[in-house]
Design a protein around this motif. Structure first.
Motif, mmCIF file in Angstrom:
data_model
loop_
_atom_site.group_PDB
_atom_site.id
_atom_site.type_symbol
_atom_site.label_atom_id
_atom_site.label_comp_id
_atom_site.label_asym_id
_atom_site.label_seq_id
_atom_site.Cartn_x
_atom_site.Cartn_y
_atom_site.Cartn_z
ATOM 1 N N ASP A 7 -2.085 55.447 -8.782
ATOM 2 C CA ASP A 7 -1.850 54.875 -8.248
ATOM 3 C C ASP A 7 -2.187 54.464 -6.982
ATOM 4 O O ASP A 7 -2.049 55.490 -6.073
ATOM 5 C CB ASP A 7 -0.432 55.963 -7.569
ATOM 6 N N ASP A 9 -4.440 51.958 -6.063
ATOM 7 C CA ASP A 9 -4.500 49.853 -5.436
ATOM 8 C C ASP A 9 -3.033 50.206 -5.152
ATOM 9 O O ASP A 9 -2.412 50.462 -3.978
ATOM 10 C CB ASP A 9 -4.700 49.320 -6.807
ATOM 11 N N THR A 16 -7.322 51.261 -10.529
ATOM 12 C CA THR A 16 -7.705 52.607 -10.790
ATOM 13 C C THR A 16 -7.904 52.847 -11.802
ATOM 14 O O THR A 16 -9.141 53.469 -11.711
ATOM 15 C CB THR A 16 -5.882 52.835 -10.853
ATOM 16 N N THR A 50 1.962 48.221 -8.387
ATOM 17 C CA THR A 50 1.208 47.340 -7.735
ATOM 18 C C THR A 50 1.369 45.935 -9.073
ATOM 19 O O THR A 50 1.774 44.703 -8.652
ATOM 20 C CB THR A 50 -0.111 47.633 -7.703
ATOM 21 N N ARG A 51 0.946 46.087 -10.430
ATOM 22 C CA ARG A 51 0.946 44.711 -10.808
ATOM 23 C C ARG A 51 0.817 46.160 -12.248
ATOM 24 O O ARG A 51 2.341 45.161 -12.856
ATOM 25 C CB ARG A 51 -1.037 44.863 -11.612
ATOM 26 N N ALA A 54 -0.382 50.727 -14.628
ATOM 27 C CA ALA A 54 -1.542 51.790 -15.255
ATOM 28 C C ALA A 54 -2.488 52.557 -14.581
ATOM 29 O O ALA A 54 -2.289 52.737 -13.118
ATOM 30 C CB ALA A 54 -2.824 50.541 -15.369
ATOM 31 N N ALA A 105 7.792 58.400 -19.339
ATOM 32 C CA ALA A 105 7.226 57.469 -18.412
ATOM 33 C C ALA A 105 7.101 55.974 -19.437
ATOM 34 O O ALA A 105 6.901 55.129 -18.184
ATOM 35 C CB ALA A 105 5.716 57.997 -18.006
ATOM 36 N N ASP A 108 10.671 55.202 -19.955
ATOM 37 C CA ASP A 108 11.718 55.142 -19.052
ATOM 38 C C ASP A 108 11.117 55.707 -17.834
ATOM 39 O O ASP A 108 10.271 55.544 -17.694
ATOM 40 C CB ASP A 108 12.706 56.633 -19.757
ATOM 41 N N ARG A 133 4.070 60.111 -5.527
ATOM 42 C CA ARG A 133 4.061 59.358 -6.526
ATOM 43 C C ARG A 133 4.049 59.178 -7.769
ATOM 44 O O ARG A 133 4.123 59.407 -9.145
ATOM 45 C CB ARG A 133 5.167 57.882 -6.516
ATOM 46 N N GLY A 137 2.476 58.732 -13.429
ATOM 47 C CA GLY A 137 1.600 58.271 -13.696
ATOM 48 C C GLY A 137 0.090 59.237 -14.810
ATOM 49 O O GLY A 137 -0.169 58.860 -15.888
#
Ligand code: ATP
Length: 413
Positions: A7, A9, A16, A50-51, A54, A105, A108, A133, A137
């Motif tokens: 997280d 970008d 990332t 964001t996209r 990842a 992750a 779910d 957050r 990830g």
């Protein structure tokens, strides 16, 4: 030790994986040995992404406290902190967390508190910035268990050209694909004549080549003619593995998860506004709407060729009460028939209905017949698996060129 970041970008820039590539170099400069760099895709239905949702993890040998300081400094220098949706997370774990959190992750939804619980249980160093957050990830990446893995060569742009049009020779990308497919895939989409591996967003990525081995992606990359890159990184990834899919049963699907389900086509596929194609798939008295969106291009013709009674296995994410198709296995084709009035046995004209339950009547000579003409219709598809084209493929979706997994094949027996 395992180092995780996520997280960093925003839609306006950064990536990332770029911070991961910079971090690899800074750790090496500090005398650490890099064992592996991973690009881990997580649940594609997470709204905060964001996209491509990842996260990055790096396996390295060295002092965890030093690695933590270097990683935090790297993220603080490069992440897009001004964007309210950018909430970086940094993790360094000397003991690797069990893979359960990765699978949660990936398939779910998880909370920051759950990530922190996992990190505390293994005594990891961690720092969550802003709403923290990114710890979700970063923790999942560190805990990732890549039973099946692919590779991506990511080539990055020099800072001074970020945000300007990318200079990558189109023809050389088609050569790269032709020379290395099927060891690499999705560099271009030959059927739709589209370049797939060059992004259009303002991030530092110049292009990315996906394939079965580090050698294959490097070989494909060597064909590409482009602007001078800043650096390159080969990542081990879970892309192209179907790791996000779980077996599902129609009627029990949960929003935001991705499934493979088996059912019988329950209605004629229809094309709606915007060219999106949908059909109902039924099993055990329950139905789910399957969608092939317009960007899936020629895949929609496969879907349109289905008829009620066909048995199919359908893979995709369940969102907004629809299964958004990534691929389908056509398990059994129904007999498609066309029922129409027969030809008149006397004058060979096509008869017409004589009324409900009364058979058929010839308008020319008044002859009668009870039997309709039943014609078997030639099917336009064969049993087998069909997938969306590279331009519409999700990062985690396994290309058919990599084969069908054993449990997926079972669904189509
Ligand atoms: P980036 O290149 O920064 O990783 P992205 O598209 O991958 O971009 P992020 O900006 O990382 O998206 O945003 C995804 C956010 O969602 C992150 O904060 C991540 O921790 C969080 N996240 C990822 N998977 C899950 C999940 N399964 N449940 C809840 N949150 C998740």
């Amino acid at each position: 030790m395992w180092i995780g970041i996520d997280d960093t970008d925003s839609p306006a820039g950064m990536c990332t994986t770029y911070i991961g590539a910079v971090l690899v170099r800074r750790l090496e400069r500090a005398g650490m040995r890099i064992v592996d760099a991973r690009l881990v895709r997580l649940n594609p239905n997470v709204i905060h992404k964001t996209r491509g949702n990842a996260a990055v993890s790096i396996e390295a040998v060295g002092d965890p406290a030093t690695a933590f300081a270097i990683t935090c400094a790297c993220v603080e220098a490069l992440a897009e902190f001004d964007d309210p949706r950018t909430n970086p997370g940094v993790v360094v774990a000397a003991v690797r967390p069990p893979p359960d959190f990765y699978y949660a992750a990936l398939r779910d939804f998880c909370t920051v508190e759950e990530a922190v619980g996992v990190l505390e249980s293994v005594g990891a160093c961690y720092r969550g910035y802003k709403n923290r957050r990114g710890l979700i990830g970063a923790t999942a990446a560190v805990a990732s268990d890549l039973a099946d893995r692919t590779y991506e060569l990511l080539v990055y742009r020099k800072r001074e050209v970020w945000g300007t049009p990318r200079q990558v020779d189109r023809t050389s990308l088609f050569h790269a694909e032709a020379a290395t497919y099927p060891r690499t895939w999705d560099t271009v989409d030959p059927a739709n004549d589209v370049v797939v591996c060059v992004p259009h967003t303002p991030d530092p990525v110049l292009f990315g080549i996906r394939g079965e081995s580090p050698d294959a992606v490097r070989e494909a990359g060597s064909f590409v003619l482009s602007e001078e890159p800043a650096c390159k990184q080969v990542y081990t990834t879970n892309q192209g593995t179907d790791a996000h899919l779980v077996p599902g049963t129609i009627g029990t699907l949960r929003e935001g998860r991705s499934y493979l389900v088996r059912g019988t086509v329950a209605g004629v596929p229809s094309t709606g506004i915007g060219g999106h194609v949908s059909f109902a798939l039924a099993d055990g008295g329950k139905e789910v709407r399957c969608m092939a969106y317009e960007p899936t291009k020629g895949f929609r013709d496969v879907v349109r060729a289905l008829v009620p009674g066909d048995v199919v296995a359908a893979a995709g994410s369940y969102k907004g009460e629809s299964l958004n198709l990534e691929k389908i296995g056509v398990c059994r084709l129904a007999d498609a028939v066309r029922v129409r009035p027969p030809l008149c046995p006397v004058c060979a004209k096509r008869m017409t209905s004589a009324g409900a339950g009364k058979g058929y009547k010839c308008r020319a000579c008044s002859a009668r017949s009870r039997e309709a003409e039943i014609e078997r219709v030639e099917r336009r598809i064969l049993p087998g698996w069909y997938e969306v084209p590279p331009t519409a493929r999700r990062h985690l979706a396994r290309p058919l060129v990599r084969g069908i997994l054993a449990w997926e094949a079972e669904f189509c027996n």
